[in-house]
Design a protein around this motif. Structure first.
Motif, mmCIF file in Angstrom:
data_model
loop_
_atom_site.group_PDB
_atom_site.id
_atom_site.type_symbol
_atom_site.label_atom_id
_atom_site.label_comp_id
_atom_site.label_asym_id
_atom_site.label_seq_id
_atom_site.Cartn_x
_atom_site.Cartn_y
_atom_site.Cartn_z
ATOM 1 N N PRO A 176 0.839 -1.280 -0.140
ATOM 2 C CA PRO A 176 -0.083 -0.095 0.127
ATOM 3 C C PRO A 176 0.953 1.284 0.077
ATOM 4 N N GLU A 177 2.063 1.190 0.718
ATOM 5 C CA GLU A 177 2.944 2.590 0.722
ATOM 6 C C GLU A 177 3.457 2.789 -0.555
ATOM 7 N N GLU A 178 3.775 1.816 -1.037
ATOM 8 C CA GLU A 178 4.381 1.961 -2.582
ATOM 9 C C GLU A 178 3.358 2.254 -3.913
ATOM 10 N N TYR A 179 1.958 1.567 -3.531
ATOM 11 C CA TYR A 179 0.968 1.786 -4.571
ATOM 12 C C TYR A 179 0.818 3.693 -4.225
ATOM 13 N N PHE A 180 0.580 3.957 -3.023
ATOM 14 C CA PHE A 180 0.108 5.495 -2.933
ATOM 15 C C PHE A 180 1.381 6.195 -3.026
ATOM 16 N N SER A 181 2.605 6.180 -2.491
ATOM 17 C CA SER A 181 3.730 6.792 -2.814
ATOM 18 C C SER A 181 4.383 7.182 -4.004
ATOM 19 N N ARG A 182 4.469 6.030 -4.709
ATOM 20 C CA ARG A 182 5.087 5.930 -6.093
ATOM 21 C C ARG A 182 3.980 5.848 -7.188
ATOM 22 N N GLY A 183 3.052 4.746 -6.970
ATOM 23 C CA GLY A 183 2.080 4.818 -7.764
ATOM 24 C C GLY A 183 0.875 5.756 -8.110
ATOM 25 N N VAL A 184 0.590 6.528 -7.025
ATOM 26 C CA VAL A 184 -0.352 7.706 -7.087
ATOM 27 C C VAL A 184 0.728 9.080 -6.955
ATOM 28 N N LEU A 185 1.212 9.399 -5.947
ATOM 29 C CA LEU A 185 1.878 10.672 -5.748
ATOM 30 C C LEU A 185 3.065 10.896 -6.986
ATOM 31 N N LEU A 186 3.774 9.843 -6.870
ATOM 32 C CA LEU A 186 4.857 10.359 -7.719
ATOM 33 C C LEU A 186 4.463 10.368 -9.199
ATOM 34 N N SER A 187 3.651 9.348 -9.609
ATOM 35 C CA SER A 187 2.934 9.338 -11.021
ATOM 36 C C SER A 187 2.332 10.878 -11.101
ATOM 37 N N PHE A 244 3.184 13.810 -9.599
ATOM 38 C CA PHE A 244 4.140 14.814 -9.695
ATOM 39 C C PHE A 244 4.976 14.679 -11.005
ATOM 40 N N LEU A 245 5.017 13.254 -11.392
ATOM 41 C CA LEU A 245 5.863 13.446 -12.744
ATOM 42 C C LEU A 245 5.225 13.797 -14.045
ATOM 43 N N THR A 246 3.739 13.574 -13.766
ATOM 44 C CA THR A 246 2.772 14.235 -14.893
ATOM 45 C C THR A 246 2.922 15.614 -14.780
ATOM 46 N N ALA A 298 10.000 16.060 -8.971
ATOM 47 C CA ALA A 298 8.886 15.242 -8.670
ATOM 48 C C ALA A 298 9.207 14.026 -7.676
ATOM 49 N N ILE A 299 10.383 13.584 -7.849
ATOM 50 C CA ILE A 299 10.964 12.578 -6.863
ATOM 51 C C ILE A 299 10.883 12.991 -5.549
ATOM 52 N N PHE A 300 11.490 14.118 -5.176
ATOM 53 C CA PHE A 300 11.661 14.827 -3.820
ATOM 54 C C PHE A 300 10.255 14.977 -3.248
ATOM 55 N N SER A 301 9.260 15.580 -4.106
ATOM 56 C CA SER A 301 8.094 16.150 -3.567
ATOM 57 C C SER A 301 7.315 14.815 -3.091
ATOM 58 N N SER A 302 7.227 13.834 -3.905
ATOM 59 C CA SER A 302 6.362 12.788 -3.511
ATOM 60 C C SER A 302 7.150 11.776 -2.243
ATOM 61 N N GLU A 354 16.809 9.257 -20.644
ATOM 62 C CA GLU A 354 15.640 9.594 -20.114
ATOM 63 C C GLU A 354 14.907 8.465 -19.692
ATOM 64 N N PRO A 355 14.449 8.269 -18.247
ATOM 65 C CA PRO A 355 14.122 6.942 -17.836
ATOM 66 C C PRO A 355 12.679 6.501 -18.696
ATOM 67 N N ARG A 356 12.616 5.093 -18.473
ATOM 68 C CA ARG A 356 11.654 4.532 -19.096
ATOM 69 C C ARG A 356 10.177 5.261 -18.659
ATOM 70 N N LEU A 357 10.026 5.454 -17.426
ATOM 71 C CA LEU A 357 8.770 5.867 -16.975
ATOM 72 C C LEU A 357 8.234 7.067 -17.604
ATOM 73 N N ILE A 358 9.245 8.168 -17.828
ATOM 74 C CA ILE A 358 9.287 9.178 -18.401
ATOM 75 C C ILE A 358 8.666 9.163 -20.037
ATOM 76 N N ARG A 359 9.368 8.174 -20.558
ATOM 77 C CA ARG A 359 8.995 8.047 -22.163
ATOM 78 C C ARG A 359 7.517 7.495 -21.940
ATOM 79 N N LEU A 360 7.134 6.675 -21.079
ATOM 80 C CA LEU A 360 5.704 6.039 -21.036
ATOM 81 C C LEU A 360 4.677 7.419 -20.541
ATOM 82 N N ILE A 361 4.982 8.243 -19.810
ATOM 83 C CA ILE A 361 4.154 9.201 -19.568
ATOM 84 C C ILE A 361 3.978 10.292 -20.727
ATOM 85 N N ARG A 362 5.103 10.508 -21.358
ATOM 86 C CA ARG A 362 4.887 11.367 -22.520
ATOM 87 C C ARG A 362 4.310 10.841 -23.589
ATOM 88 N N TYR A 363 4.582 9.522 -24.013
ATOM 89 C CA TYR A 363 3.885 8.877 -24.827
ATOM 90 C C TYR A 363 2.215 8.742 -24.655
#
Length: 187
Positions: free
Chosen positions: A41-52, A54-56, A71-75, A168-177
């Protein structure tokens, strides 16, 4: 940095090896449950929700390493503050230390998530950290493995942050795509 599949296999093997000595603990059930309660649950919320989120917000249209780090520091700041709930049963000094260590550990979970695009790997790593802390096996090997895991986390953060200087990290490419796909669909 190795390709996603190479990195994923390496991390899975390394983290699994670190866990092996802790399966002899008399507190195995408690350690597994604690690892699951923190890791998922902590990873789902902190990385999956918050970090996503902030990255967006920070990175969607104009990727920069600075925006990624914001984005990383904020989450991770919010992730660290989530541990203030432990004030209900722990001392203030312990909880402050826990918040600081959570922030630092969160950097490694974020690095894995952003680099691989896999939330499962950050969940597995978080599970392992909480599992090791709860297993409470008192031995020199335990101390060495726990310290090695913490050093590995710090090394992972340093390497990925340096790697992101030119890649550029993979997740950033996915978000931009996905953002470009939505814009194409709307026009």
């Amino acid at each position: 940095m190795p390709s996603k599949s190479w990195l994923t296999v390496f991390l899975f093997i390394f983290i699994s090896i670190v866990c092996i000595p802790f399966f002899s603990t008399p507190h195995l059930e408690n350690a597994i449950l604690t690892g699951l309660m923190g890791g998922i649950p902590e990873e789902y919320f902190s990385r999956g929700v918050l970090l996503s989120f902030f990255l967006t917000y920070f990175v969607r249209n104009n990727y920069s390493r600075t925006a990624l780090i914001k984005a990383i520091f904020s989450s991770n700041f919010i992730f660290a503050l989530m541990h203030l709930t432990n004030l209900s049963h722990e001392s203030v000094s312990y909880v402050i230390l826990q918040c600081i260590l959570s922030f630092v550990s969160g950097l490694s979970y974020s690095a894995i998530y952003v680099q691989t695009g896999s939330l499962y790997l950050s969940m597995f790593m978080h599970f392992t950290k909480d599992f090791i802390l709860t297993a409470d096996v008192s031995s020199q090997l335990t101390n060495i493995l726990h310290s090695s895991f913490a050093m590995f986390q710090l090394l992972l953060v340093v390497i990925t942050f340096i790697y992101w200087n030119k890649h550029e990290p993979r997740l950033i490419r996915l978000i931009r795509y996905s953002s470009n796909e939505k814009q194409t669909y709307l026009t």
